[in-house]
Design a protein around this motif. Structure first.
Motif, PDB file in Angstrom:
ATOM      1  N   LYS A   1      21.948  25.858  10.300  1.00  8.91           N
ATOM      2  CA  LYS A   1      21.532  25.614  11.680  1.00  8.91           C
ATOM      3  C   LYS A   1      20.827  24.262  11.800  1.00  8.91           C
ATOM      4  O   LYS A   1      20.988  23.550  12.800  1.00  8.91           O
ATOM      5  CB  LYS A   1      20.598  26.740  12.148  1.00  8.91           C
ATOM      6  CG  LYS A   1      21.256  28.113  12.184  1.00  8.91           C
ATOM      7  CD  LYS A   1      20.250  29.177  12.596  1.00  8.91           C
ATOM      8  CE  LYS A   1      20.880  30.557  12.593  1.00  8.91           C
ATOM      9  NZ  LYS A   1      19.898  31.620  12.946  1.00  8.91           N
ATOM     10  N   ILE A   2      20.035  23.931  10.771  1.00  7.38           N
ATOM     11  CA  ILE A   2      19.346  22.634  10.761  1.00  7.38           C
ATOM     12  C   ILE A   2      20.362  21.504  10.671  1.00  7.38           C
ATOM     13  O   ILE A   2      20.284  20.512  11.407  1.00  7.38           O
ATOM     14  CB  ILE A   2      18.341  22.563   9.598  1.00  7.38           C
ATOM     15  CG1 ILE A   2      17.242  23.613   9.774  1.00  7.38           C
ATOM     16  CG2 ILE A   2      17.729  21.160   9.489  1.00  7.38           C
ATOM     17  CD1 ILE A   2      16.299  23.725   8.596  1.00  7.38           C
TER      18      ILE A   2
ATOM     19  N   SER B   1      23.629  17.049  13.265  1.00  3.89           N
ATOM     20  CA  SER B   1      24.915  16.504  13.701  1.00  3.89           C
ATOM     21  C   SER B   1      24.948  16.303  15.211  1.00  3.89           C
ATOM     22  O   SER B   1      25.435  15.277  15.713  1.00  3.89           O
ATOM     23  CB  SER B   1      26.046  17.436  13.264  1.00  3.89           C
ATOM     24  OG  SER B   1      27.300  16.946  13.686  1.00  3.89           O
ATOM     25  N   ILE B   2      24.416  17.282  15.948  1.00  2.00           N
ATOM     26  CA  ILE B   2      24.364  17.178  17.411  1.00  2.00           C
ATOM     27  C   ILE B   2      23.514  15.987  17.833  1.00  2.00           C
ATOM     28  O   ILE B   2      23.880  15.201  18.722  1.00  2.00           O
ATOM     29  CB  ILE B   2      23.813  18.480  18.024  1.00  2.00           C
ATOM     30  CG1 ILE B   2      24.816  19.628  17.840  1.00  2.00           C
ATOM     31  CG2 ILE B   2      23.489  18.293  19.506  1.00  2.00           C
ATOM     32  CD1 ILE B   2      24.280  20.988  18.226  1.00  2.00           C
ATOM     33  N   ILE B   3      22.355  15.838  17.192  1.00  4.50           N
ATOM     34  CA  ILE B   3      21.453  14.721  17.506  1.00  4.50           C
ATOM     35  C   ILE B   3      22.113  13.383  17.207  1.00  4.50           C
ATOM     36  O   ILE B   3      22.019  12.438  18.004  1.00  4.50           O
ATOM     37  CB  ILE B   3      20.126  14.873  16.735  1.00  4.50           C
ATOM     38  CG1 ILE B   3      19.305  16.024  17.328  1.00  4.50           C
ATOM     39  CG2 ILE B   3      19.318  13.566  16.773  1.00  4.50           C
ATOM     40  CD1 ILE B   3      18.085  16.409  16.517  1.00  4.50           C
ATOM     41  N   ASP B   4      22.793  13.288  16.072  1.00  5.59           N
ATOM     42  CA  ASP B   4      23.494  12.041  15.738  1.00  5.59           C
ATOM     43  C   ASP B   4      24.522  11.693  16.806  1.00  5.59           C
ATOM     44  O   ASP B   4      24.657  10.527  17.208  1.00  5.59           O
ATOM     45  CB  ASP B   4      24.185  12.170  14.376  1.00  5.59           C
ATOM     46  CG  ASP B   4      23.233  11.939  13.214  1.00  5.59           C
ATOM     47  OD1 ASP B   4      22.073  11.572  13.462  1.00  5.59           O
ATOM     48  OD2 ASP B   4      23.654  12.126  12.053  1.00  5.59           O
ATOM     49  N   ASN B   5      25.267  12.684  17.271  1.00  8.55           N
ATOM     50  CA  ASN B   5      26.270  12.446  18.314  1.00  8.55           C
ATOM     51  C   ASN B   5      25.619  12.021  19.629  1.00  8.55           C
ATOM     52  O   ASN B   5      26.123  11.133  20.335  1.00  8.55           O
ATOM     53  CB  ASN B   5      27.122  13.697  18.529  1.00  8.55           C
ATOM     54  CG  ASN B   5      28.069  13.966  17.375  1.00  8.55           C
ATOM     55  OD1 ASN B   5      28.450  13.049  16.639  1.00  8.55           O
ATOM     56  ND2 ASN B   5      28.452  15.226  17.186  1.00  8.55           N
TER      57      ASN B   5
ATOM     58  N   SER C   1      15.041  13.000  12.538  1.00  8.93           N
ATOM     59  CA  SER C   1      16.022  14.069  12.325  1.00  8.93           C
ATOM     60  C   SER C   1      16.584  14.015  10.909  1.00  8.93           C
ATOM     61  O   SER C   1      16.824  15.057  10.291  1.00  8.93           O
ATOM     62  CB  SER C   1      17.152  13.982  13.351  1.00  8.93           C
ATOM     63  OG  SER C   1      17.959  12.833  13.160  1.00  8.93           O
ATOM     64  N   HIS C   2      16.775  12.825  10.387  1.00  9.95           N
ATOM     65  CA  HIS C   2      17.266  12.693   9.015  1.00  9.95           C
ATOM     66  C   HIS C   2      16.238  13.241   8.018  1.00  9.95           C
ATOM     67  O   HIS C   2      16.595  13.927   7.052  1.00  9.95           O
ATOM     68  CB  HIS C   2      17.565  11.229   8.707  1.00  9.95           C
ATOM     69  CG  HIS C   2      18.795  10.716   9.412  1.00  9.95           C
ATOM     70  ND1 HIS C   2      19.403   9.526   9.084  1.00  9.95           N
ATOM     71  CD2 HIS C   2      19.534  11.225  10.423  1.00  9.95           C
ATOM     72  CE1 HIS C   2      20.457   9.334   9.865  1.00  9.95           C
ATOM     73  NE2 HIS C   2      20.552  10.360  10.688  1.00  9.95           N
ATOM     74  N   ASP C   3      14.966  12.940   8.256  1.00 12.61           N
ATOM     75  CA  ASP C   3      13.925  13.444   7.352  1.00 12.61           C
ATOM     76  C   ASP C   3      13.768  14.955   7.475  1.00 12.61           C
ATOM     77  O   ASP C   3      13.549  15.644   6.470  1.00 12.61           O
ATOM     78  CB  ASP C   3      12.593  12.738   7.620  1.00 12.61           C
ATOM     79  CG  ASP C   3      12.538  11.345   7.004  1.00 12.61           C
ATOM     80  OD1 ASP C   3      12.760  11.234   5.785  1.00 12.61           O
ATOM     81  OD2 ASP C   3      12.276  10.373   7.723  1.00 12.61           O
ATOM     82  N   LEU C   4      13.891  15.481   8.681  1.00 12.48           N
ATOM     83  CA  LEU C   4      13.826  16.936   8.846  1.00 12.48           C
ATOM     84  C   LEU C   4      14.969  17.624   8.115  1.00 12.48           C
ATOM     85  O   LEU C   4      14.777  18.677   7.493  1.00 12.48           O
ATOM     86  CB  LEU C   4      13.867  17.299  10.335  1.00 12.48           C
ATOM     87  CG  LEU C   4      12.599  17.025  11.140  1.00 12.48           C
ATOM     88  CD1 LEU C   4      12.842  17.275  12.627  1.00 12.48           C
ATOM     89  CD2 LEU C   4      11.428  17.882  10.649  1.00 12.48           C
TER      90      LEU C   4
END
Length: 232
Positions: free
Chosen positions: A57-58, A63-67, A93-96
């Motif tokens: 889910k994370i 992926s959604i955030i990147d898009n 988001s990448h660190d999370l």
């Protein structure tokens, strides 16, 4: 005029959705880390598969955030504060995601552990895990409140994570010296300890990104433990 209003509203909605997804990702990551630490301390082998599965889910949110970020950059060409928000959101988001991955790796090491871990080993792991979980909660709260002072405080506490990591690793080394048959267990626990520390590094990264988001500049001075950890 109505067309312009619609465009502005749409842009605001895109930025709000980006923020909402990052907050949701942070919440899931916080739960993932808490569940992984609980599984290690209790040697709860039955919870491992659920923790591993929840990492998906994370990753999906990342992926959604990147898009979303790609869409904002291409369609909107954000400037000034909005550009900082976009860049910082991408980094956070990448660190999370990496924290979630590390929590998953910690959980996976529960299965080969004996159910009767010595108290001195679980105590040192609990201290380290508690601090990292608090750091994660604090940095997510700081993001919600856009608190630069809290970001600096979290950034400075990275050294405390290092100190507790060293204590935990020393406890494992001492236990191994008592009986070389403990080598396999010790190896797993050292792996767990190092991954918790690395999660702390990524939390410090988030504090740096948050400070940049708020101030538009990077934290000055030497980082408490050197250069930032790379996002993989």
């Amino acid at each position: 005029m109505s067309g312009t209003g619609h465009t502005v509203k749409s842009y605001e909605e895109e930025m709000q959705s980006l923020n909402d997804n990052l907050v949701m990702m942070g919440s899931l990551t916080e739960s993932q880390m808490a569940d992984a630490m609980s599984a290690v301390i209790k040697v709860d082998k039955e919870s491992v598969d659920k923790i591993v599965k929840s990492d998906g889910k994370i990753n999906e949110l990342r992926s959604i955030i990147d898009n979303q970020i790609t869409t904002v950059l291409v369609k909107r060409a954000p400037m000034a504060v909005d550009l900082r928000i976009t860049i910082s959101t991408m980094k956070i988001s990448h660190d999370l995601e990496r924290i979630g991955d590390l929590a998953k790796s910690v959980a996976k090491k529960v299965k080969p552990l004996p159910v009767d871990l010595p108290d001195e080993l679980t105590a040192s792991l609990r201290r380290l895990g508690d601090l990292v979980q608090k750091q994660l909660k604090d940095v997510l709260d700081a993001y919600l409140n856009k608190s630069k002072d809290k970001a600096i405080e979290i950034w400075r506490k990275d050294e405390q994570v290092d100190d507790l990591t060293n204590l935990a690793m020393n406890e494992v080394a001492t236990y191994l010296q008592k009986d070389k048959k403990n080598l396999e267990m010790a190896t797993h626990l050292l792996f767990v300890t190092k991954n918790i520390e690395r999660a702390g590094d990524h939390i410090t990264n988030i504090a740096e990104s948050l400070y940049y988001l708020i101030e538009g500049e990077y934290l000055e001075g030497a980082r408490p433990k050197g250069k930032p950890v790379e996002s993989e």
